[in-house]
Enzyme design. Structure first.
Site, PDB file in Angstrom:
ATOM      1  N   VAL A   1      36.240  34.477  37.543  1.00  0.00           N
ATOM      2  CA  VAL A   1      35.648  35.596  36.972  1.00  0.00           C
ATOM      3  C   VAL A   1      36.634  36.580  36.859  1.00  0.00           C
ATOM      4  O   VAL A   1      37.376  36.976  37.564  1.00  0.00           O
ATOM      5  CB  VAL A   1      34.456  36.011  37.976  1.00  0.00           C
TER       6      VAL A   1
ATOM      7  N   GLY B   1      34.496  31.442  41.905  1.00  0.00           N
ATOM      8  CA  GLY B   1      33.345  30.541  42.235  1.00  0.00           C
ATOM      9  C   GLY B   1      33.561  29.112  42.279  1.00  0.00           C
ATOM     10  O   GLY B   1      34.766  28.641  41.944  1.00  0.00           O
TER      11      GLY B   1
ATOM     12  N   GLY C   1      37.071  37.335  41.132  1.00  0.00           N
ATOM     13  CA  GLY C   1      36.804  36.506  42.030  1.00  0.00           C
ATOM     14  C   GLY C   1      36.560  35.141  41.269  1.00  0.00           C
ATOM     15  O   GLY C   1      37.238  34.827  40.385  1.00  0.00           O
TER      16      GLY C   1
ATOM     17  N   LYS D   1      32.802  35.127  33.434  1.00  0.00           N
ATOM     18  CA  LYS D   1      32.803  34.054  34.333  1.00  0.00           C
ATOM     19  C   LYS D   1      33.524  32.769  33.287  1.00  0.00           C
ATOM     20  O   LYS D   1      32.460  32.403  32.287  1.00  0.00           O
ATOM     21  CB  LYS D   1      31.515  33.694  34.609  1.00  0.00           C
TER      22      LYS D   1
ATOM     23  N   PHE E   1      32.541  27.138  40.118  1.00  0.00           N
ATOM     24  CA  PHE E   1      32.686  26.812  38.618  1.00  0.00           C
ATOM     25  C   PHE E   1      33.945  27.227  38.072  1.00  0.00           C
ATOM     26  O   PHE E   1      34.405  26.745  37.111  1.00  0.00           O
ATOM     27  CB  PHE E   1      31.541  27.356  37.841  1.00  0.00           C
ATOM     28  N   GLY E   2      34.314  28.354  38.412  1.00  0.00           N
ATOM     29  CA  GLY E   2      35.516  28.736  37.581  1.00  0.00           C
ATOM     30  C   GLY E   2      35.986  30.109  38.136  1.00  0.00           C
ATOM     31  O   GLY E   2      35.639  30.748  39.237  1.00  0.00           O
TER      32      GLY E   2
ATOM     33  N   ASP F   1      20.880  29.663  47.557  1.00  0.00           N
ATOM     34  CA  ASP F   1      22.406  30.198  48.414  1.00  0.00           C
ATOM     35  C   ASP F   1      22.345  31.748  48.582  1.00  0.00           C
ATOM     36  O   ASP F   1      23.496  32.382  48.348  1.00  0.00           O
ATOM     37  CB  ASP F   1      23.501  29.518  47.309  1.00  0.00           C
TER      38      ASP F   1
END
Lengths: 528, 336
Positions: free
Chosen positions: A24, A19, A17, A39, A21-22, A131
């Site tokens: 995974v 996100g 995945g 992550k 931020f970066g 969130d």
């Protein structure tokens, strides 16, 4: 599971995945064979703020609860931060809804209850998730439900203070969060979002998504002043659900956050109390995952397998392509005059006089790099490298495009099959061409499919004939149909290429700054 | 539901007495440690309800003040800090809530908890500063300490303690979150109260500069970047004038920034530039600094010609200014 201290302890597998931020990845602890989620946060990326990241890590490291993904440690490797988390192998609730909405209220209440337990734990410690949505609820093949992604969560240092920032994802946002009134974010915003998730499980989409684009939805939500307002727009009364479930949702959608039920109060709600047999709990969630897997098979959804490539390799490839540029950018200053530092360079006058004199402390590093390069060159040819790194990425993008097409349109079987074969053809065209130009540098060969795409884009984006032919020109129409309106190649960061999660938040921030704020001002004026 | 069957303390003083009793019994080696932990956890939860109320009850001011008085007079905060590690994971976070709530409590213009800590039990601060030495309670202590140093008097106490310099060790601890947490505390200690810090930096130039320069030379990317960033923040403060004058006359510092400017990583380069520009912009440069700048004139010109700053117009203006200043420097005349 014990703490992971360094990258050496891990085997990095496929990407699972992306996100805000970066990226995974799935990983395996070599010593124990346990699965973990890795992550990777690129700290050189302009978007990342070390203090923000640290806040997230602090929050997750302070959570130890079955219903929250566990934290297993983090460390810095070069300029990347690796955060190691518990791996939840079933997928997100969002994925589970792809085959269609879930009408079984027992399943809904089990998921909702587990998330309530997690929220109660967080809220009790002064933490707000901020969130909550189906993408952030994970299910394991063993039937567990876990809350994840604390990217924008916050820690209140006192129960009395409140956060004043607007974050979240539009459809799941509470009115007070959008309007930033009542002191902004409190725990109760999570409860509203939970209600949206419960609604989403039953309907397949969160409230309003089927009828409004994000900004319009925000406007709709923020216009709700009485409890009936929201309940009416989302047509809660016409949903075919039990009266306790309806009541539960109404309690989540109470507009005044002070009146809205707390997590502990909802845990005692009749809807949650209705079924509580823990044996059934696992069974029902497991059957969701099985259903999704069957659906995947029937619909030929191929799981992406993007295997992890250490950045060094990608970086080295960049070096090979443009070594000269690298050289120019590397700069050495003459610091020989300055004494008193341990790794002092040559102090003789000759060396200090030559401009750009080599600085000693740097040169060993450089040698190392070139040794690495050479040894890599020996073991793998460039073509193999490309196959290992570029091809999976290309494959991933194609898959993504395919899924997007498929979710946004209702495809006929024939269209579906044609698209599948088109993707396969494109992938099969990932072959190296023999250059017809003898002057072409060494073994640097082109990839057929990319050349094809490049020429296509070049042709389509040639703009000079617009004036000659006027706007009715068929080429202009083609351009309009094909080229995205916000197209600017090369400007976008990799992390922004996937707008689902991080993108949507950023997008909203922009809008917030311009349109949205002025609109709120106007509204406030009206009420004042 | 165990608490239904146990006798509960009737009022806040009794509750604190019971809590103290259990906290002092905590002992890793005891078979009944788990029982003591559970009791502590139970009492701490009740303390929390007195302080913040729950769904049914609003907090009562007179109960809170009774509770606070008992906590001061029995050194309960100290007891909790000494035995923090022995409490269970979730109870430690309840200690944070208890501590921070008391800390914020004001009676008129007075903060009784701040006075209590400084006058009666400054040992608490020592325990908090040394928190990062334990991976289990490092983050908990950091959280509390950062709230404490929002009060200038406590910040002053910490800066003047010899333990302050430990932070330069703590920020290099191998456990990422502990190190970063210590860095945030260090950052707050040096930025919260401007006047206090300007005096501190002026008096401790040598010690501070060598400590932060060591961090800047660290192999760890995060340590390096955070320390340059902290330094550039300090350098931007006009209050720190005395420190700045010394800092920008020192060629060691200039050298360090030149090494960073030639780093491969863009963010480090840019952070370094924001310190380097002051060496060039300073009106009265020391002769040594001037020598280094002159000797590297050509290098700098070539460097700043290609120095890539993406789309940040102020930084581009600053670069052009720096470049202009460097061009004005005299050329080296060969003496042979």
């Amino acid at each position: 599971m014990s703490r992971v201290h360094s990258a050496d302890e891990l085997e990095v597998c496929e990407e699972v995945g992306r996100g805000g931020f970066g990226v995974v990845y799935r990983g395996i602890i070599k010593a124990t064979n346990e699965e973990v989620a890795i992550k990777q946060i690129d700290l050189e990326n302009d978007q990342t703020d070390l203090f923000e990241i640290n806040k997230e890590i602090q929050i997750i490291s302070e959570c130890r609860l079955e219903q929250i993904t566990g934290y297993l440690g983090c460390f810095v490797k070069q300029y990347k931060l690796w955060v190691i988390m518990e791996f939840v192998n079933g997928g997100s609730l969002f994925e589970m809804l792809k085959p269609g909405p879930i009408h079984d209220e027992r399943t809904i209440l089990i998921i909702v209850k587990e998330i309530l337990v997690a929220l109660e734990y967080l809220h009790n410690q002064g933490k707000i998730h901020r969130d909550l949505k189906s993408q952030n609820i994970l299910l394991s093949k063993g039937g567990e439900v876990k809350l994840t992604d604390f990217g924008v969560s916050t820690q209140l240092s006192s129960n009395f203070s409140r956060r004043n920032t607007t974050v979240g994802t539009p459809y799941w946002m509470a009115p007070e969060v959008i309007l930033n009134n009542n002191g902004g974010h409190s725990f109760k915003a999570d409860i509203w979002s939970l209600g949206c998730c419960a609604y989403e499980i039953f309907n397949g989409k969160p409230p309003l998504q089927n009828h409004f684009p994000p900004m319009k939805a925000l406007r709709q939500i923020s216009r709700c002043h009485n409890n009936e307002d929201f309940v009416n727009i989302i047509e809660l009364s016409s949903m075919e659900i039990s009266s306790v479930f309806r009541d539960f949702l109404e309690k989540c959608f109470i507009v005044d956050p002070k009146e809205r039920f707390s997590a502990i109060k909802l845990l005692n709600h009749k809807f949650i109390q209705k079924y509580d047999k823990s044996t059934e709990k696992f069974k029902l969630v497991k059957s969701l995952i099985t259903k999704k897997q069957l659906w995947d098979q029937e619909n030929h959804v191929i799981k992406n397998h993007n295997f992890y490539v250490p950045t060094e390799m990608v970086k080295n490839q960049k070096k090979w392509r443009g070594e000269d540029d690298e050289e120019n950018n590397q700069f050495q200053f003459d610091i020989s005059l300055i004494s008193g530092f341990p790794p002092s360079p040559k102090t003789s006058r000759e060396s200090s006089r030559s401009p750009g004199g080599q600085e000693k402390s740097k040169s060993p590093e450089k040698n190392n790099a070139s040794i690495n390069l050479q040894s890599l060159m020996k073991t793998t040819t460039k073509q193999d490298q490309f196959k290992k790194t570029i091809r999976p990425e290309f494959h991933r993008i194609l898959n993504k495009v395919f899924h997007k097409l498929e979710t946004k349109n209702s495809l006929t079987t024939q269209q579906y099959d044609l698209l599948v074969s088109l993707n396969n053809d494109l992938l099969n065209l990932f072959s190296f061409t023999q250059s017809s130009d003898p002057n072409e540098q060494g073994n640097y060969k082109k990839i057929l499919v990319f050349q094809h795409l490049k020429y296509f884009l070049k042709e389509i984006s040639k703009s000079n004939d617009i004036e000659t032919y006027g706007p009715s020109n068929s080429k202009v129409i083609l351009q309009k149909l094909i080229i995205p309106s916000n197209f600017n190649v090369g400007q976008r960061q990799v992390s922004e290429a996937t707008p689902e999660r991080g993108g949507s938040i950023r997008e909203f921030d922009e809008i917030e700054n311009s349109l949205f704020e002025s609109w709120i001002d106007k509204m406030n004026e009206k009420w004042a | 539901m165990t608490f239904l069957f146990k006798r509960n303390p009737k009022n806040p003083p009794e509750l604190i007495k019971a809590l103290n009793e259990q906290v002092l019994k905590l002992d890793y080696n005891s078979d009944s440690n788990k029982k003591y932990q559970d009791e502590c956890s139970r009492f701490l939860k009740q303390v929390k309800v007195i302080l913040h109320g729950d769904d049914e009850n609003e907090p009562q001011p007179d109960q809170i003040s009774q509770l606070a008085l008992e906590i001061y007079s029995t050194d309960c905060l100290y007891n909790l800090m000494v035995n923090l590690k022995k409490l269970d994971f979730d109870s430690r976070k309840d200690v944070v809530i208890l501590f921070l709530t008391l800390l914020r409590r004001q009676i008129g213009s007075k903060s009784p908890t701040v006075e209590y800590i400084l006058n009666q039990k400054p040992e608490i601060l020592g325990l908090l500063i040394r928190g990062p030495e334990s991976s289990e309670i490092g983050l908990i202590c950091g959280q509390i300490l950062r709230d404490c140093i929002k009060f200038e008097s406590i910040n002053k106490f910490v800066l003047h303690s010899s333990l302050f310099w430990n932070f330069f060790k703590y920020v290099q601890i191998s456990i990422f979150e502990i190190a970063t947490d210590a860095f945030i505390t260090l950052h707050d200690l040096l930025t919260n109260h401007k006047k206090l810090v300007s005096e501190f930096l002026a008096r401790n130039y040598d010690n501070f500069t060598s400590s932060i320069n060591k961090l800047i030379q660290s192999n760890n990317y995060v340590t390096k970047r955070q320390s340059v960033k902290l330094l550039s923040e300090l350098v931007l403060r006009r209050q720190n004038q005395a420190f700045l004058n010394q800092y920008f006359d020192d060629t060691n510092n200039l050298k360090l920034m030149m090494i960073l400017l030639s780093d491969k990583l863009k963010n480090l380069q840019i952070e370094a530039f924001h310190i380097f520009k002051f060496f060039v912009a300073k009106p009265k440069k020391s002769q040594k600094v001037l020598d280094v700048l002159i000797k590297n004139k050509k290098n700098f010109i070539a460097f700043f010609d290609t120095f890539d700053i993406q789309s940040d117009s102020t930084t581009i203006d600053e670069r052009d200014y720096v470049l202009g200043e460097i061009m004005k420097l005299p050329d080296i005349v060969r003496s042979e």
